[in-house]
Design a protein around this motif. Structure first.
Motif, mmCIF file in Angstrom:
data_model
loop_
_atom_site.group_PDB
_atom_site.id
_atom_site.type_symbol
_atom_site.label_atom_id
_atom_site.label_comp_id
_atom_site.label_asym_id
_atom_site.label_seq_id
_atom_site.Cartn_x
_atom_site.Cartn_y
_atom_site.Cartn_z
ATOM 1 N N VAL A 32 0.838 -1.205 0.000
ATOM 2 C CA VAL A 32 0.000 0.000 0.000
ATOM 3 C C VAL A 32 0.869 1.249 0.000
ATOM 4 C CG1 VAL A 32 -1.581 1.352 1.431
ATOM 5 C CG2 VAL A 32 -2.043 -1.045 1.015
ATOM 6 N N LEU A 33 1.908 1.266 0.825
ATOM 7 C CA LEU A 33 2.790 2.435 0.858
ATOM 8 C C LEU A 33 3.508 2.608 -0.477
ATOM 9 C CD1 LEU A 33 4.294 2.175 4.456
ATOM 10 C CD2 LEU A 33 2.645 3.840 3.607
ATOM 11 N N GLY A 34 3.970 1.503 -1.045
ATOM 12 C CA GLY A 34 4.656 1.588 -2.340
ATOM 13 C C GLY A 34 3.726 2.069 -3.438
ATOM 14 N N SER A 35 2.520 1.535 -3.497
ATOM 15 C CA SER A 35 1.581 1.968 -4.538
ATOM 16 C C SER A 35 1.136 3.409 -4.315
ATOM 17 C CB SER A 35 0.375 1.032 -4.596
ATOM 18 O OG SER A 35 -0.336 1.084 -3.384
ATOM 19 N N SER A 36 1.016 3.830 -3.060
ATOM 20 C CA SER A 36 0.668 5.229 -2.780
ATOM 21 C C SER A 36 1.781 6.158 -3.254
ATOM 22 C CB SER A 36 0.427 5.431 -1.284
ATOM 23 O OG SER A 36 -0.660 4.667 -0.849
ATOM 24 N N PHE A 37 3.018 5.775 -3.011
ATOM 25 C CA PHE A 37 4.154 6.589 -3.440
ATOM 26 C C PHE A 37 4.189 6.708 -4.966
ATOM 27 C CE2 PHE A 37 8.716 6.896 -4.572
ATOM 28 C CZ PHE A 37 8.983 8.142 -4.011
ATOM 29 N N ILE A 38 3.961 5.580 -5.641
ATOM 30 C CA ILE A 38 3.942 5.600 -7.111
ATOM 31 C C ILE A 38 2.782 6.459 -7.617
ATOM 32 C CG2 ILE A 38 3.584 4.149 -9.158
ATOM 33 C CD1 ILE A 38 5.197 1.974 -7.698
ATOM 34 N N SER A 39 1.642 6.403 -6.943
ATOM 35 C CA SER A 39 0.485 7.212 -7.347
ATOM 36 C C SER A 39 0.782 8.698 -7.196
ATOM 37 C CB SER A 39 -0.738 6.853 -6.504
ATOM 38 O OG SER A 39 -1.108 5.526 -6.722
ATOM 39 N N VAL A 40 1.429 9.070 -6.111
ATOM 40 C CA VAL A 40 1.780 10.476 -5.902
ATOM 41 C C VAL A 40 2.747 10.939 -6.985
ATOM 42 C CG1 VAL A 40 3.002 12.051 -4.339
ATOM 43 C CG2 VAL A 40 1.301 10.472 -3.429
ATOM 44 N N ILE A 41 3.728 10.106 -7.331
ATOM 45 C CA ILE A 41 4.669 10.462 -8.403
ATOM 46 C C ILE A 41 3.929 10.613 -9.723
ATOM 47 C CG2 ILE A 41 6.610 9.583 -9.771
ATOM 48 C CD1 ILE A 41 7.753 8.435 -7.203
ATOM 49 N N ALA A 42 2.973 9.713 -10.003
ATOM 50 C CA ALA A 42 2.198 9.790 -11.255
ATOM 51 C C ALA A 42 1.376 11.076 -11.299
ATOM 52 C CB ALA A 42 1.304 8.584 -11.387
ATOM 53 N N ILE A 43 0.801 11.466 -10.171
ATOM 54 C CA ILE A 43 0.015 12.708 -10.119
ATOM 55 C C ILE A 43 0.926 13.917 -10.358
ATOM 56 C CG2 ILE A 43 -1.308 14.219 -8.586
ATOM 57 C CD1 ILE A 43 -2.516 11.650 -7.372
ATOM 58 N N VAL A 44 2.102 13.911 -9.734
ATOM 59 C CA VAL A 44 3.044 15.032 -9.929
ATOM 60 C C VAL A 44 3.470 15.110 -11.389
ATOM 61 C CG1 VAL A 44 5.359 15.834 -9.335
ATOM 62 C CG2 VAL A 44 3.815 15.065 -7.544
ATOM 63 N N VAL A 45 3.761 13.978 -12.018
ATOM 64 C CA VAL A 45 4.172 13.955 -13.417
ATOM 65 C C VAL A 45 3.018 14.446 -14.297
ATOM 66 C CG1 VAL A 45 4.794 12.432 -15.357
ATOM 67 C CG2 VAL A 45 5.953 12.203 -13.147
ATOM 68 N N ALA A 46 1.796 14.049 -14.004
ATOM 69 C CA ALA A 46 0.636 14.495 -14.780
ATOM 70 C C ALA A 46 0.433 15.996 -14.659
ATOM 71 C CB ALA A 46 -0.620 13.754 -14.324
#
Length: 110
Positions: A90-104
């Motif tokens: 969950v922490l790893g997927s949350s971190f990846i999601s935050v990075i994806a949002i920042v990139v978007a």
């Protein structure tokens, strides 16, 4: 409810056999009446046999209960490891999601 009883059973299980083996000699003494009356002697013998069988049954039940408790503890440890794994995922997927949002957001601005 059953989870609250497990520590109590765990604490008492080793003593069940000792209690049963100490109670059996109480049935072995014969009074003068038992020596003279064969019916009373037979009843005492039956009580002694029943007490012996009960002690053996208690010993078997205590052993099985200890096996159940140990398997429950093993299952608890496995569940705890599984929960730790899920937390990491969950922490790893949350971190990846935050990075994806920042990139978007960055790609929309640029």
């Amino acid at each position: 409810m059953a989870v609250q009883i497990i520590p109590l059973i765990k604490a008492l299980a080793p003593y069940l056999t000792a209690i049963a083996t100490s109670a059996i000699p109480a049935f072995t003494s014969k009074s003068e009446v038992a020596k003279s009356d064969p019916v009373v002697a037979q009843q005492i013998k039956e009580l002694q046999d029943a007490a012996t069988k009960n002690a053996q049954s208690l010993h078997i039940i205590a052993e099985q209960l200890q096996k159940v408790i140990s398997s429950a503890e093993e299952a608890t440890l496995a569940a705890q490891r599984q929960v730790a794994t899920y937390k990491t995922l969950v922490l790893g997927s949350s971190f990846i999601s935050v990075i994806a949002i920042v990139v978007a957001i960055y790609s929309l601005i640029a």
